[in-house]
Design an enzyme around this catalytic site. Structure first.
Site, PDB file in Angstrom:
ATOM      1  N   ASN A  11       0.805  -1.234   0.000  1.00  0.00           N
ATOM      2  CA  ASN A  11       0.000   0.000   0.000  1.00  0.00           C
ATOM      3  C   ASN A  11       0.834   1.278   0.000  1.00  0.00           C
ATOM      4  O   ASN A  11       0.296   2.366  -0.156  1.00  0.00           O
ATOM      5  CB  ASN A  11      -1.003   0.013   1.168  1.00  0.00           C
ATOM      6  N   TYR A  23      -0.749   9.934   5.981  1.00  0.00           N
ATOM      7  CA  TYR A  23       0.504   9.646   5.269  1.00  0.00           C
ATOM      8  C   TYR A  23       1.032  10.796   4.407  1.00  0.00           C
ATOM      9  O   TYR A  23       2.065  10.654   3.761  1.00  0.00           O
ATOM     10  CB  TYR A  23       0.324   8.388   4.403  1.00  0.00           C
ATOM     11  N   ARG A 105      -1.750   4.749  17.249  1.00  0.00           N
ATOM     12  CA  ARG A 105      -2.837   4.221  16.425  1.00  0.00           C
ATOM     13  C   ARG A 105      -3.376   2.920  17.043  1.00  0.00           C
ATOM     14  O   ARG A 105      -3.175   2.675  18.225  1.00  0.00           O
ATOM     15  CB  ARG A 105      -2.339   4.040  14.988  1.00  0.00           C
TER      16      ARG A 105
HETATM   17  C1  DQA Z   1       3.007   2.172   8.213  1.00  0.00           C
HETATM   18  C2  DQA Z   1       2.208   1.796   9.458  1.00  0.00           C
HETATM   19  C3  DQA Z   1       1.565   0.438   9.282  1.00  0.00           C
HETATM   20  O1  DQA Z   1       0.826   0.095  10.453  1.00  0.00           O
HETATM   21  C4  DQA Z   1       0.616   0.468   8.101  1.00  0.00           C
HETATM   22  O2  DQA Z   1       0.050  -0.816   7.908  1.00  0.00           O
HETATM   23  C5  DQA Z   1       1.248   0.973   6.869  1.00  0.00           C
HETATM   24  C6  DQA Z   1       2.156   2.118   6.957  1.00  0.00           C
HETATM   25  C7  DQA Z   1       3.601   3.594   8.302  1.00  0.00           C
HETATM   26  O3  DQA Z   1       4.508   3.886   7.535  1.00  0.00           O
HETATM   27  O4  DQA Z   1       3.135   4.405   9.110  1.00  0.00           O
HETATM   28  O5  DQA Z   1       0.986   0.511   5.768  1.00  0.00           O
HETATM   29  O6  DQA Z   1       4.091   1.273   8.078  1.00  0.00           O
END
Ligand code: DQA
Length: 142
Positions: A11, A23, A105
């Site tokens: 992702n 993000y 989170r």
């Molecule tokens: C992440 C945090 C993870 O929990 C999440 O599943 C992500 C991004 C971050 O960069 O904050 O895909 O790794």
């Protein structure tokens, strides 16, 4: 020239589009240009995949030759013993990065299988975390 492998997991190809309040609104490919300008003396080798096995294959392929690995395994951070084992298997030291503050989170994001295999962890500082991780590896690994 030193080489650093930057690995992004599932992702993270959607950075810039994905939940921008968490993000940010910059794609990683854009940010990579900033990183390259900041570190002209290092070859940054970037790899992103949404597939666990491909992440492991890349760690195997380059993990014996690069100076260090910067890894944001996305959600696999919280599930993947296999990626943790791959980091243990190779010689390059790794730094774990998370863009968001995973500790602020959901509970399932608080545990990482990777942290114990890494030199350190940068959490919650946005994309700047990658810069800090590269800087650490450049300054502290031969
Ligand atoms: C992440 C945090 C993870 O929990 C999440 O599943 C992500 C991004 C971050 O960069 O904050 O895909 O790794």
């Amino acid at each position: 020239m030193k080489q650093i492998l930057i690995i992004n997991g599932p992702n993270l190809n959607l950075l810039g589009k994905r939940e921008p309040t968490i993000y940010g609104n910059r794609s990683f490919v854009q940010y990579l240009e900033t990183l390259e300008a900041l570190f002209p003396d290092v070859q940054l080798r970037y790899f992103q995949s949404n597939h666990e096995g491909e992440l492991i294959d890349k760690i195997h392929e380059l993990g014996f030759e690069v100076t260090g690995i910067v890894i944001n395994a996305g959600a696999y951070t919280h599930t993947s013993i296999a990626i943790a084992d791959a980091l243990s298997a190779v010689t390059a030291p790794a730094v774990e990065v998370h863009i968001s503050n995973v500790h602020a989170r959901e509970e399932f994001r608080h545990h990482s299988y990777l942290s114990a295999k890494c030199k350190g962890v940068v959490v919650g500082l946005g994309l700047m975390g990658y810069e800090m991780a590269v800087r650490y590896l450049m300054n502290n690994v031969e």
